[in-house]
Design a protein around this motif. Structure first.
Motif, mmCIF file in Angstrom:
data_model
loop_
_atom_site.group_PDB
_atom_site.id
_atom_site.type_symbol
_atom_site.label_atom_id
_atom_site.label_comp_id
_atom_site.label_asym_id
_atom_site.label_seq_id
_atom_site.Cartn_x
_atom_site.Cartn_y
_atom_site.Cartn_z
ATOM 1 N N SER A 1 -18.758 12.126 19.243
ATOM 2 C CA SER A 1 -17.334 11.875 18.587
ATOM 3 C C SER A 1 -18.283 11.018 17.263
ATOM 4 N N GLY A 2 -17.766 10.974 16.394
ATOM 5 C CA GLY A 2 -17.674 10.528 14.970
ATOM 6 C C GLY A 2 -17.455 8.452 14.721
ATOM 7 N N ALA A 3 -17.454 7.822 14.057
ATOM 8 C CA ALA A 3 -16.679 6.876 13.740
ATOM 9 C C ALA A 3 -15.505 6.577 12.980
ATOM 10 N N ILE A 4 -15.193 5.936 13.291
ATOM 11 C CA ILE A 4 -13.709 5.091 12.637
ATOM 12 C C ILE A 4 -13.717 4.135 11.574
ATOM 13 N N VAL A 5 -14.367 3.993 10.624
ATOM 14 C CA VAL A 5 -14.482 3.163 9.585
ATOM 15 C C VAL A 5 -13.573 2.475 8.043
ATOM 16 N N ALA A 6 -14.245 1.425 8.130
ATOM 17 C CA ALA A 6 -12.897 0.218 7.765
ATOM 18 C C ALA A 6 -13.619 0.847 6.339
ATOM 19 N N ASP A 7 -12.791 0.574 5.287
ATOM 20 C CA ASP A 7 -12.700 1.178 4.007
ATOM 21 C C ASP A 7 -12.391 0.003 2.939
ATOM 22 N N ARG A 8 -12.338 -1.062 3.787
ATOM 23 C CA ARG A 8 -11.939 -2.740 2.432
ATOM 24 C C ARG A 8 -12.574 -3.810 3.278
ATOM 25 N N ILE A 9 -12.472 -4.757 2.043
ATOM 26 C CA ILE A 9 -12.945 -6.216 2.813
ATOM 27 C C ILE A 9 -11.235 -6.986 3.234
ATOM 28 N N GLY A 10 -11.208 -7.195 4.473
ATOM 29 C CA GLY A 10 -10.002 -7.907 4.336
ATOM 30 C C GLY A 10 -9.805 -8.079 6.176
ATOM 31 N N ASP A 11 -8.224 -8.329 6.562
ATOM 32 C CA ASP A 11 -8.728 -8.903 8.199
ATOM 33 C C ASP A 11 -7.716 -7.945 9.290
ATOM 34 N N VAL A 12 -8.434 -7.564 10.286
ATOM 35 C CA VAL A 12 -7.190 -6.561 10.776
ATOM 36 C C VAL A 12 -6.039 -7.262 11.463
ATOM 37 N N VAL A 13 -5.119 -6.152 11.004
ATOM 38 C CA VAL A 13 -3.580 -6.172 11.397
ATOM 39 C C VAL A 13 -3.287 -5.400 12.427
ATOM 40 N N ALA A 14 -2.638 -6.093 13.338
ATOM 41 C CA ALA A 14 -1.716 -4.753 14.349
ATOM 42 C C ALA A 14 -1.500 -3.892 14.124
ATOM 43 N N ILE B 1 -7.523 -0.478 8.469
ATOM 44 C CA ILE B 1 -7.329 -0.974 9.374
ATOM 45 C C ILE B 1 -6.814 -2.661 8.575
ATOM 46 N N CYS B 2 -6.803 -2.481 7.624
ATOM 47 C CA CYS B 2 -6.212 -4.022 7.291
ATOM 48 C C CYS B 2 -4.598 -3.642 6.437
ATOM 49 N N LYS B 3 -4.222 -2.677 6.842
ATOM 50 C CA LYS B 3 -2.884 -2.505 6.258
ATOM 51 C C LYS B 3 -1.597 -2.687 7.481
ATOM 52 N N GLU B 4 -0.465 -3.534 6.444
ATOM 53 C CA GLU B 4 0.631 -4.151 6.713
ATOM 54 C C GLU B 4 2.077 -3.223 6.514
ATOM 55 N N LYS B 5 2.868 -3.397 7.490
ATOM 56 C CA LYS B 5 4.011 -2.424 7.306
ATOM 57 C C LYS B 5 4.308 -3.323 5.833
ATOM 58 N N LYS B 6 5.359 -2.374 4.987
ATOM 59 C CA LYS B 6 5.827 -2.658 4.005
ATOM 60 C C LYS B 6 7.436 -2.727 4.622
ATOM 61 N N LEU B 7 7.659 -4.296 4.521
ATOM 62 C CA LEU B 7 8.854 -5.104 4.877
ATOM 63 C C LEU B 7 10.046 -4.577 3.297
ATOM 64 N N THR B 8 11.005 -4.607 4.038
ATOM 65 C CA THR B 8 12.292 -4.712 2.949
ATOM 66 C C THR B 8 13.467 -5.253 3.130
ATOM 67 N N ASN B 9 13.920 -5.570 2.393
ATOM 68 C CA ASN B 9 14.961 -6.102 2.466
ATOM 69 C C ASN B 9 16.844 -5.984 3.468
ATOM 70 N N ILE B 10 16.195 -4.740 3.894
ATOM 71 C CA ILE B 10 17.479 -3.742 4.703
ATOM 72 C C ILE B 10 17.311 -4.046 5.878
ATOM 73 N N ARG B 11 17.836 -4.631 7.059
ATOM 74 C CA ARG B 11 17.540 -4.917 8.135
ATOM 75 C C ARG B 11 18.049 -3.879 9.127
ATOM 76 N N ALA B 12 16.714 -3.286 9.996
ATOM 77 C CA ALA B 12 17.172 -1.604 10.729
ATOM 78 C C ALA B 12 18.294 -2.413 12.160
ATOM 79 N N ALA B 13 19.394 -2.388 12.421
ATOM 80 C CA ALA B 13 19.143 -3.166 13.661
ATOM 81 C C ALA B 13 18.534 -2.378 15.173
#
Length: 615
Positions: A488-501, A540-552
């Motif tokens: 198997s290969g490796a999953i490699v981080a592409d930027r500096i930062g904190d890991v996000v869930a 691995i540091c990518k956060e979810k994009k937030l919008t001002n629309i709530r999906a119920a």
């Protein structure tokens, strides 16, 4: 000075985990070394933190008990072949060995390894069949196997005529029969066998002092301590001595302090004669293998020689983005001094400078020995990056040869097929197969040393954690061809930062992760194992994009699989040739040698082009 006839020097030798250190515990207790109300930890001889955690002995250690007026110096030796240098030195201190064998497992590779050393030095032995209380104990068969082993190793008639003691070391019991061991109340038969079968030290051949330095220690008050056995003459506190070093160099010195062993303590003595194991303070310029002699007649004893090292590893300065954040010693000068100090203390490793001033090549007996050095440095506050362990090759008659290992596996019957298949892909050849009964089988393979790197984890998986494996050096053979280390290969981080869930949730679909949310990462750091054979650069540091629309009720629950925790040994086994392990006092990180993805791409492209041209 203890009379020579009232001394017995004995080493305890055995395979890993057969009960050496536990037996020494009870010998010390029953000889009255500890006070009645004294709190004593288990495996008191494993004083090093790493030894207590791993449950193995790494350093040979000395202790002494007095039984019926006779002083018995006991040397507890490592059972792992990676620490053969320690065994070699320990056996030079003694006149006999206690060979300890598990009543169920019988003699294993390291049993053969340590026994062959003892027999080649002409030492008599006392056999202790331990753990006779195990449910799967087969003491009679094991005794037959031990006799066969002695014959295989060329033991003479005197060496093969050894007393047999059956013991339950964890309860401090021993007897001359298996049933007697259950009813016994102490280790008296074992002590008696030592007194009758292990001879006192021979009288010195010379009148003047001669002592080979077998080990070194350090004391904050008196400095360097040279440990060894007085071969002849008399060592006295305050006397002038000559230290005979390599290449005929003679260094004058003086015995400032003289110590002998009593229980677990060093006690100061005024003089010591032939056969006594002592520590001498006063000679700062001294090394293992040197001879301490009388200045009036300086004559050197044969120097210690140990088996050739078979594996190497490159230690480098940590040059990653997080360098210097967690460690105290981070420069190449710090690392160089520490490694050369290790080589000075440990005759079985060598340190070599490389073409670059910030990298050092360390060669030793095996990956465990090298991993222990890294772990000790980490605990002392060092930051270092280390490479994948590699075999040391030899050229014989123009052909490249590599080190081979004899691997012995005890495993459940249903694991035989999987282990045999795995060994085949690692260029291993089966040389023996024996059914052990109770649904277990013993397999023996001859396999290149590099084929065993990373095999331990596979083996435990294939045997569901029920297998036992061990190996020992078994000579050289022509290069066996390419071995695929990791599919198997490796999953490699592409930027500096904190890991996000959120990013972990999508990354875990691509493979197994080594990091958890909140961990800090940098470009080129390996964060997981890819499920395909290629490397994957991933944010691995990518956060979810937030919008001002709530999906119920449409927000997804982020459910994460726990990351795979890699120990230092597992990390060293996992990495490939283009990867490193970054070790600091607080962290173990995996990374690419070249952190820049463009540089990695160019190197991989050139490698593939070279392969295409070669074919």
């Amino acid at each position: 000075m203890t009379p020579r006839e009232q001394i017995r020097n004995v080493a305890i030798v055995a395979h890993v985990d057969h009960g050496k250190t536990t037996l020494v515990d009870f010998m010390l207790r029953q000889a009255g070394v500890f006070r009645a109300n004294e709190q004593v930890v288990e495996r008191v001889m494993d004083s090093n933190d790493l030894e207590r955690e791993k449950g193995i002995t790494i350093l040979a250690k000395n202790t002494a008990v007095t039984y019926q007026g006779v002083k018995i110096n006991i040397v507890d030796t490592p059972g792992h072949a990676d620490f053969g240098g320690e065994v070699e030195r320990a056996l030079r201190l003694v006149d006999g060995v206690l060979l300890l064998v598990d009543a169920a497992e019988g003699p294993l590779p390291q049993t053969r390894f340590v026994l062959s050393k003892a027999l080649s030095m002409g030492l008599p032995s006392v056999l202790v069949v331990n753990k006779v209380d195990r449910q799967d104990a087969r003491a009679k068969e094991v005794l037959d196997l031990v006799y066969s082993l002695y014959i295989d190793l060329g033991a003479n008639e005197r060496q093969i005529d050894f007393p047999v003691i059956y013991a339950i070391a964890r309860e401090g019991k021993a007897a001359h029969t298996v049933q007697g061991a259950f009813a016994a109340e102490s280790l008296k038969p074992l002590f008696d066998a030592i007194l009758t079968h292990v001879p006192p030290p021979p009288a010195g051949e010379r009148e003047t002092l001669q002592m080979l330095v077998d080990n070194l220690d350090y004391d904050d008050y008196v400095g360097r301590l040279a440990i060894g056995r007085v071969a002849s003459g008399l060592a006295r506190e305050g006397m002038a001595i000559s230290v005979l070093r390599e290449e005929g160099k003679v260094v004058p010195a003086k015995i400032v302090r003289l110590y002998a062993y009593d229980g677990l303590k060093r006690v100061e003595v005024k003089d010591a004669g032939p056969g006594e194991i002592v520590c001498i303070a006063g000679a700062e310029e001294i090394g293992i293998g040197d001879t301490i002699a009388d200045p009036a007649a300086p004559e050197a004893l044969p120097r210690i020689s140990v088996e050739e090292p078979t594996m190497s590893m490159v230690f480098k300065v940590n040059d990653g983005p997080f360098a210097g954040r967690e460690g105290k010693y981070v420069t190449s000068r710090n690392i160089r001094e520490r490694l050369y100090r290790e080589a000075y203390r440990n005759v079985s490793i060598r340190v070599e400078d490389t073409d670059t001033p910030d990298a050092f090549k360390v060669v030793g007996r095996g990956e465990l020995q090298l991993a222990v050095i890294v772990e000790n440095m980490r605990r002392e506050g060092y930051e270092v990056t280390v490479s994948n362990p590699e075999p040391i090759l030899k050229t014989v008659e123009g052909e490249v040869h590599e080190p081979m290992e004899l691997l012995v596996c005890d495993l459940p019957d249903d694991g035989v097929g999987g282990v045999t298949q795995s060994m085949g892909s690692r260029k291993g050849r089966m040389v023996d197969m024996q059914p052990l009964g109770s649904g277990r089988t013993r397999l023996q393979f001859r396999v290149p040393a590099r084929g065993l790197i990373g095999f331990r984890g596979d083996f435990l998986t294939l045997t569901r954690g029920e297998g036992i494996m061990s190996s020992q050096f078994d000579g050289y053979e022509p290069w066996q061809g390419k071995i695929e280390k990791r599919k198997s290969g490796a999953i490699v981080a592409d930027r500096i930062g904190d890991v996000v869930a959120y990013a972990c949730f999508y990354a875990q679909e691509r493979g197994a992760l080594f990091v958890r949310p909140g961990d800090k990462v940098y470009p080129g750091m390996i964060v997981g194992e890819h499920s395909h054979d290629n490397d994957l650069d991933f944010n691995i540091c990518k956060e979810k994009k937030l919008t001002n629309i709530r999906a119920a009720g449409r927000d997804e629950n982020v459910i994460l699989t726990p990351p795979r925790e890699l120990s230092l040994e597992a990390a060293l086994e996992w990495i490939a040739e283009d990867e490193l392990v970054e070790v600091t006092p607080q962290s173990i990180r995996l990374r690419k040698k070249f952190l820049d993805p463009t540089a990695r791409y160019k190197i991989e492209r050139d490698r593939k082009r070279g392969q295409a041209e070669a074919s």
